[in-house]
Design an enzyme around this catalytic site. Sequence first.
Site, PDB file in Angstrom:
ATOM      1  N   HIS A  99       0.837  -1.201   0.000  1.00 20.29           N
ATOM      2  CA  HIS A  99       0.000   0.000   0.000  1.00 20.29           C
ATOM      3  C   HIS A  99       0.868   1.245   0.000  1.00 20.29           C
ATOM      4  O   HIS A  99       1.962   1.254   0.565  1.00 20.29           O
ATOM      5  CB  HIS A  99      -0.939   0.025   1.209  1.00 20.29           C
ATOM      6  CG  HIS A  99      -0.244  -0.112   2.522  1.00 20.29           C
ATOM      7  ND1 HIS A  99       0.199  -1.316   3.016  1.00 20.29           N
ATOM      8  CD2 HIS A  99       0.114   0.820   3.444  1.00 20.29           C
ATOM      9  CE1 HIS A  99       0.780  -1.129   4.189  1.00 20.29           C
ATOM     10  NE2 HIS A  99       0.747   0.161   4.464  1.00 20.29           N
ATOM     11  N   HIS A 101       0.505   5.358   0.936  1.00 23.87           N
ATOM     12  CA  HIS A 101      -0.326   6.365   1.600  1.00 23.87           C
ATOM     13  C   HIS A 101      -0.326   7.647   0.773  1.00 23.87           C
ATOM     14  O   HIS A 101       0.735   8.107   0.334  1.00 23.87           O
ATOM     15  CB  HIS A 101       0.240   6.719   2.977  1.00 23.87           C
ATOM     16  CG  HIS A 101       0.387   5.560   3.920  1.00 23.87           C
ATOM     17  ND1 HIS A 101      -0.415   5.398   5.018  1.00 23.87           N
ATOM     18  CD2 HIS A 101       1.250   4.510   3.936  1.00 23.87           C
ATOM     19  CE1 HIS A 101      -0.049   4.307   5.686  1.00 23.87           C
ATOM     20  NE2 HIS A 101       0.968   3.758   5.043  1.00 23.87           N
TER      21      HIS A 101
HETATM   22  P1  AMP Z   1       1.750   0.942   7.334  1.00 20.64           P
HETATM   23  O1  AMP Z   1       2.200   1.215   8.746  1.00 20.64           O
HETATM   24  O2  AMP Z   1       2.488   1.758   6.308  1.00 20.64           O
HETATM   25  O3  AMP Z   1       1.783  -0.545   7.029  1.00 20.64           O
HETATM   26  O4  AMP Z   1       0.266   1.458   7.254  1.00 20.64           O
HETATM   27  C1  AMP Z   1      -0.851   0.677   7.528  1.00 20.64           C
HETATM   28  C2  AMP Z   1      -2.042   1.594   7.517  1.00 20.64           C
HETATM   29  O5  AMP Z   1      -3.215   0.809   7.389  1.00 20.64           O
HETATM   30  C3  AMP Z   1      -2.225   2.449   8.768  1.00 20.64           C
HETATM   31  O6  AMP Z   1      -2.186   3.833   8.411  1.00 20.64           O
HETATM   32  C4  AMP Z   1      -3.583   2.027   9.306  1.00 20.64           C
HETATM   33  O7  AMP Z   1      -4.314   3.105   9.856  1.00 20.64           O
HETATM   34  C5  AMP Z   1      -4.248   1.466   8.062  1.00 20.64           C
HETATM   35  N1  AMP Z   1      -5.321   0.486   8.292  1.00 20.64           N
HETATM   36  C6  AMP Z   1      -5.259  -0.619   9.059  1.00 20.64           C
HETATM   37  N2  AMP Z   1      -6.440  -1.292   9.019  1.00 20.64           N
HETATM   38  C7  AMP Z   1      -7.255  -0.583   8.188  1.00 20.64           C
HETATM   39  C8  AMP Z   1      -8.588  -0.740   7.739  1.00 20.64           C
HETATM   40  N3  AMP Z   1      -9.359  -1.778   8.126  1.00 20.64           N
HETATM   41  N4  AMP Z   1      -9.111   0.175   6.883  1.00 20.64           N
HETATM   42  C9  AMP Z   1      -8.347   1.234   6.493  1.00 20.64           C
HETATM   43  N5  AMP Z   1      -7.084   1.432   6.883  1.00 20.64           N
HETATM   44  C10 AMP Z   1      -6.532   0.550   7.723  1.00 20.64           C
END
Ligand code: AMP
Length: 133
Positions: A99, A101
Amino acid sequence: MEECIFCKIASGEIKGLRIYENNETLAFMDIAKDVDGHILVIPKKHYKNILDCDSETLSAVMNTIKRVSNHLTENCGYDGINLLNANDESAGQSVNHFHIHIIPRKSNDGIDAWPKFEGAKEELQTVFDKVKM
Ligand code: AMP
Ligand code: ZN
């Protein structure tokens, strides 16, 4: 991936706030509520991160990022965007589905989206000799 939360959002098994999608990719709201307009863009197929993602899928992800980013700046009142991305736990990745951001930005919004680095430990030339391709 059966237990992957982002695979479940991509398939619709778990609800997500879907901003845009096409056959290969999905853009949806991050639930962190840490900054206004925090969006994630993912490939619908499971890859852990950029390191195992094929170039065609990566290209599709980047095209969706551009489409969403242009929408944010042209239609939603934002001036710019930051893109943030972690690959591997060592880099701070917490969800193991690739993913990127999107953090939408406005002039003078006061958001500091750049990490505070503590200073390089190795000489520039030493690192260059190690990483040059
Ligand atoms: P990372 O630390 O770069 O792996 O980011 C993971 C992101 O996923 C974080 O910003 C979380 O807030 C987001 N996240 C986790 N679960 C969900 C969910 N069910 N829906 C939307 N975002 C999520
Ligand atoms: Zn997944």
